[in-house]
Design a protein around this motif. Structure first.
Motif, short mmCIF file in Angstrom:
data_model
loop_
_atom_site.label_atom_id
_atom_site.label_comp_id
_atom_site.label_asym_id
_atom_site.label_seq_id
_atom_site.Cartn_x
_atom_site.Cartn_y
_atom_site.Cartn_z
N GLN A 29 -3.04 -0.13 -2.55
CA GLN A 29 -1.95 0.84 -2.72
C GLN A 29 -2.04 1.49 -4.10
OE1 GLN A 29 0.84 1.47 -0.35
NE2 GLN A 29 0.96 3.27 -1.71
N HIS A 30 -2.29 0.66 -5.14
CA HIS A 30 -2.42 1.19 -6.50
C HIS A 30 -3.62 2.13 -6.60
CE1 HIS A 30 -2.09 1.30 -10.84
NE2 HIS A 30 -3.39 0.96 -10.93
N GLU A 33 -2.71 5.44 -4.98
CA GLU A 33 -1.78 6.25 -5.77
C GLU A 33 -2.48 6.95 -6.92
OE1 GLU A 33 1.23 6.98 -5.01
OE2 GLU A 33 1.43 5.61 -3.30
N GLU A 34 -3.47 6.30 -7.53
CA GLU A 34 -4.19 6.90 -8.66
C GLU A 34 -5.15 8.01 -8.21
OE1 GLU A 34 -6.12 3.67 -10.68
OE2 GLU A 34 -4.48 3.57 -12.16
N LYS A 36 -4.70 9.88 -5.13
CA LYS A 36 -4.08 10.44 -3.93
C LYS A 36 -4.69 11.80 -3.56
CE LYS A 36 0.24 9.58 -3.30
NZ LYS A 36 1.72 9.59 -3.34
N GLU A 295 -0.90 16.20 2.05
CA GLU A 295 -1.08 14.84 1.57
C GLU A 295 -0.98 13.87 2.74
OE1 GLU A 295 1.55 13.69 -1.51
OE2 GLU A 295 0.58 14.95 -3.04
N SER A 297 -0.48 9.87 4.09
CA SER A 297 0.16 8.63 3.66
C SER A 297 -0.88 7.53 3.52
CB SER A 297 1.23 8.21 4.67
OG SER A 297 0.60 7.82 5.90
N PHE A 298 -0.49 6.48 2.81
CA PHE A 298 -1.40 5.35 2.62
C PHE A 298 -1.78 4.73 3.96
CE2 PHE A 298 -1.80 0.68 2.03
CZ PHE A 298 -2.99 0.68 1.33
#
Length: 453
Positions: A29-30, A33-34, A36, A295, A297-298
């Motif tokens: 997840q991290h 986010e970095e 994306k 965008e 989603s994860f």
């Protein structure tokens, strides 16, 4: 530019990094986010296309056997093997009387070489060369030479430069694919060439209907052509799974790269210009739908994130291993011993130049080799996360700038031309400064077809 280098090198495959424990959800997840933006969904487009190619219009049945055989005779030597060649010799005489007298002496036992010697013709000057029949400049000589047996001498032939006697010194038999083997291929090629006029006519008719706002589907039906729906695809013509050629459904569509670029600069409902194909055909298209970039989603890209994280971790671990090997090589350790520890073998490459590329030493590695000092080590990544190369530069040599007389003469010519151009430029500039230069703007516009305003 002419520098050459010699190296010893080892290749660390991605597997040399060993097993890497999977990342947990929080780590992924991290990571997502970095980065994306790099996981953003690209814009996708769908379209209807109408393809008109020469191959689509060509009909091999319209080419007769006689026409195909005529074409075969014209190109068989260049296309389908090598035609018969003959090593031809000749002696030219001032008059036909002298030529016939010499022919009689040959019949009486005098050799062809003896006749040449009498006329002060060296044996090496007897030869015209080795030719196919079509390659002989003088048709009369060619016809005579290709009617002779090997070693035989012709009767007097009226050649372009006077009466001659011809001898065939050697015959190299033809090595050709037969007409039957290539007739279908030839007819197809000839039909495609013949189809150019038909394609040009169809293009004009379709353009007229497009100008009248007739839908592409109706035009396709009217001209008995196939309208194809493609997409959604991105600008590189990949489907949503990332598979090229629209998921392989567009593999038969020509000029896909150009088509993709055209689709993405055209809006829905716009009157798009037909795309001209390299072979002379055309593609018409209408953009049917646009899915904007967004965008993701994860959860949508979790598997992709995990794969990219693993690739980055593997690359980082390999880079660390490679840096460690470079440091040990620079301290003087033996590359064979280090390779054995890594479970790989050592390879060598000599006389490498900056322009060289090889499957095991691609351009990025070559660039790193020439950016490393002699007797030092370095490393570079292989494309596509395929691993890394660790190398040691054994030697660097620079060949003489001018290795041959021809090199020196070539450089002299280049310098002479450059100096001449420079002097001429200086002379013209001086004259312009002394007498002044003005531009007739109206005359320039008229010459270029522009308006007066």
């Amino acid at each position: 530019r002419s520098e050459q280098r010699a190296i010893d090198f080892i290749t660390l495959p991605a597997s040399a990094a060993g097993a890497i424990a999977p990342a947990d959800g929080a780590t992924l997840q991290h990571y997502f986010e970095e980065r994306k933006a790099s996981f953003r969904a690209p814009e996708f487009r769908s379209a209807n296309i109408l393809v008109l190619t020469l191959a689509l219009v060509a009909d091999a049945a319209t080419i007769s056997d006689d026409d195909a055989r005529k074409r075969y005779e014209e190109v068989k030597g260049q296309r389908f093997g090598s035609a018969e060649r003959r090593d031809i010799q000749q002696i030219v005489f001032p008059t036909e009387t002298e030529a016939r007298a010499a022919r009689g002496r040959l019949d009486s036992g005098t050799s062809f070489e003896a006749l040449a010697t009498e006329r002060n013709i060296a044996e090496k000057d007897l030869s015209l060369g080795s030719f196919t029949k079509a390659g002989v400049f003088d048709k009369a000589v060619g016809d005579a030479a290709f009617a002779l047996a090997e070693g035989a001498v012709s009767d007097v032939v009226q050649g372009a430069f006077g009466p001659v006697l011809i001898r065939v010194k050697a015959i190299e038999a033809e090595r050709l694919r037969s007409f039957g083997e290539v007739s279908a291929e030839l007819k197809r090629e000839m039909a495609i060439a013949k189809a150019r006029d038909s394609v040009a006519g169809l293009h004009d008719k379709i353009e007229d209907q497009r100008a009248g706002a007739r839908p592409l589907a109706e035009i396709a039906k009217d001209k008995s052509l196939t309208l194809r729906a493609i997409g959604p695809v991105d600008m590189q013509m990949r489907d949503k799974a990332g598979i090229a050629n629209g998921g392989n459904s567009l593999a038969d569509v020509p000029s896909l790269t150009e088509l993709g670029a055209a689709l993405f600069r055209t809006e829905i409902g716009a009157d798009s210009e037909a795309l001209r194909l390299r072979d002379g055909g055309y593609v018409w298209f209408d953009v049917a739908a646009i899915e904007p970039s967004r965008e993701r989603s994860f959860d949508e890209v979790k598997l992709l994130v995990a794969a990219q994280w693993l690739a980055d971790e593997t690359s980082a671990k390999l880079a660390g291993m490679a840096r460690g090997l470079v440091a040990r090589l620079d301290k003087g350790e033996d590359i064979e011993a280090l390779a054995a520890m890594a479970g790989v073998s050592v390879a060598s490459a000599d006389q490498l130049t900056r322009k060289d590329t090889r499957p095991d030493l691609p351009a990025g590695v070559i660039s790193a080799v020439f950016g490393t000092l002699p007797e030092r080590a370095g490393t570079a990544a292989l494309p596509g996360d395929a691993g890394r190369v660790v190398f040691r530069v054994k030697a660097a040599t620079v060949p003489p700038f001018m290795r041959t007389t021809q090199d020196a003469e070539g450089i002299s010519r280049q310098l002479g031309i450059a100096l001449g151009d420079d002097l001429l430029s200086q002379y013209v500039s001086k004259i312009q400064g002394e007498i002044g230069v003005s531009i007739n703007a109206s005359g320039v516009r008229n010459a270029l077809g522009g308006s007066e305003n």
